[in-house]
Design a protein around this motif. Structure first.
Motif, short mmCIF file in Angstrom:
data_model
loop_
_atom_site.label_atom_id
_atom_site.label_comp_id
_atom_site.label_asym_id
_atom_site.label_seq_id
_atom_site.Cartn_x
_atom_site.Cartn_y
_atom_site.Cartn_z
N VAL A 1 43.21 44.01 47.68
CA VAL A 1 43.18 43.01 46.61
C VAL A 1 43.84 41.71 47.05
O VAL A 1 43.38 40.61 46.70
N LYS B 1 41.55 40.22 50.09
CA LYS B 1 40.12 40.21 49.81
C LYS B 1 39.29 40.64 51.02
O LYS B 1 38.07 40.44 51.06
N PRO C 1 33.77 54.72 44.53
CA PRO C 1 34.55 53.70 43.82
C PRO C 1 35.44 54.28 42.72
O PRO C 1 36.41 53.65 42.30
N LEU D 1 39.50 54.42 42.01
CA LEU D 1 40.30 53.47 41.23
C LEU D 1 40.66 54.04 39.86
O LEU D 1 41.68 53.66 39.28
N LYS E 1 44.54 55.83 39.58
CA LYS E 1 44.87 54.51 39.04
C LYS E 1 46.34 54.17 39.24
O LYS E 1 46.69 53.03 39.59
N GLU F 1 46.01 50.77 41.33
CA GLU F 1 45.76 49.62 40.47
C GLU F 1 46.47 48.37 40.99
O GLU F 1 47.65 48.41 41.33
N GLU G 1 40.33 47.29 45.67
CA GLU G 1 39.04 47.25 45.02
C GLU G 1 38.09 48.08 45.89
O GLU G 1 38.35 48.28 47.08
N VAL G 2 37.01 48.56 45.29
CA VAL G 2 36.06 49.38 46.06
C VAL G 2 34.65 48.87 45.84
O VAL G 2 34.17 48.82 44.70
N LYS G 3 33.98 48.48 46.91
CA LYS G 3 32.59 48.01 46.85
C LYS G 3 31.65 49.18 46.56
O LYS G 3 31.95 50.34 46.85
N GLY H 1 27.90 51.01 41.80
CA GLY H 1 29.18 51.65 41.53
C GLY H 1 29.12 53.14 41.26
O GLY H 1 30.14 53.75 40.95
#
Length: 236
Positions: A127, A130, A164, A167, A171, A175, A179-181, A218
């Motif tokens: 995060v 990026k 994904p 997350l 969490k 958190e 992030e997960v693509k 996702g």
């Protein structure tokens, strides 16, 4: 006009079942990586052109895993039992499963920094930066013997994805950190780079269910969809 036969050996969801021992019943059984190791040995003897990969979920699942994470917590410089076994068996590469994140990112880093093999993941993003959090792929230069008996080098590219949904499942640990693509998009993005890097063979370590032919951004289960990505030769 020569050919090369390549055998891909893979394990998945070891879940710290290292020894042939049931910690709940306090007795030996016929399972565990120690038993699989005999099959690995036999498979390598049958076909020397072999690589060995792991598909994730290695560090959690039995009292042994819980003990090293929560009781006698893994210390810096100490090798996790799962990693020690995998080093001994000479794995070529591995990816992260969803349960790798159950104990937090610092613990995971401490576990994997003693691995004698690379961990890869193409869809987890830091995060803060990026950028991709982990090494997205590795190129393994594997010396193999072709159909004429000559030795040559095969460039094997290995990448991997995780659902994904980590997350949501972890969490409290992830958190604001990761992030997960989308898994399919991540593989579509990285494979052209692997081919430019000279990959003769592209393997995707898919810590994911089979899924179906419909792509929903996702979604958790995408392994079938990954077989349709251009230039992917094998999906574990």
């Amino acid at each position: 006009n020569t050919t090369v036969s390549l055998r891909i050996l893979s394990t998945t969801d070891i879940h710290t079942n290292i020894m042939n021992y049931d910690y709940y019943q306090d007795k030996t059984n016929s399972q565990g990586l120690v038993k699989v190791s005999k099959l690995i040995e036999e498979a390598r003897a049958e076909q020397p052109n072999t690589i060995l990969v792991d598909n994730g979920d290695t560090i959690q699942g039995t009292p042994l895993g819980s003990y090293k994470a929560l009781v006698d917590k893994l210390e810096e410089g100490e090798v996790h039992p799962s990693i020690a076994a995998m080093n001994y068996l000479d794995y070529d590469a591995a990816t992260y499963g969803n349960h790798e994140f159950n104990y937090g990112l610092e613990f995971l880093d401490e576990v994997t920094d003693d691995a004698a093999f690379p961990y890869v993941n193409a869809n987890i993003i830091d995060v803060q930066t990026k950028e991709l959090k982990y090494t997205p792929y590795v190129m393994i230069d594997k010396e193999v013997v072709d159909s004429d008996g000559n030795t040559t080098t095969l460039k094997i590219g290995v990448t991997g994805i995780v659902p994904p949904q980590i997350l949501k499942w972890d969490k409290s640990h992830l958190e604001g950190k990761l992030e997960v693509k989308d898994s399919v998009q991540a593989v579509e993005d990285i494979v052209p780079t692997m081919k430019k890097d000279g990959a003769d063979v592209v393997i995707v370590l898919s810590h994911s269910g089979m899924g179906d032919a419909t792509h929903e951004i996702g979604e958790e289960d995408v392994s079938y969809l990954l077989t349709k990505v251009a230039d992917v030769d094998a999906v574990i």
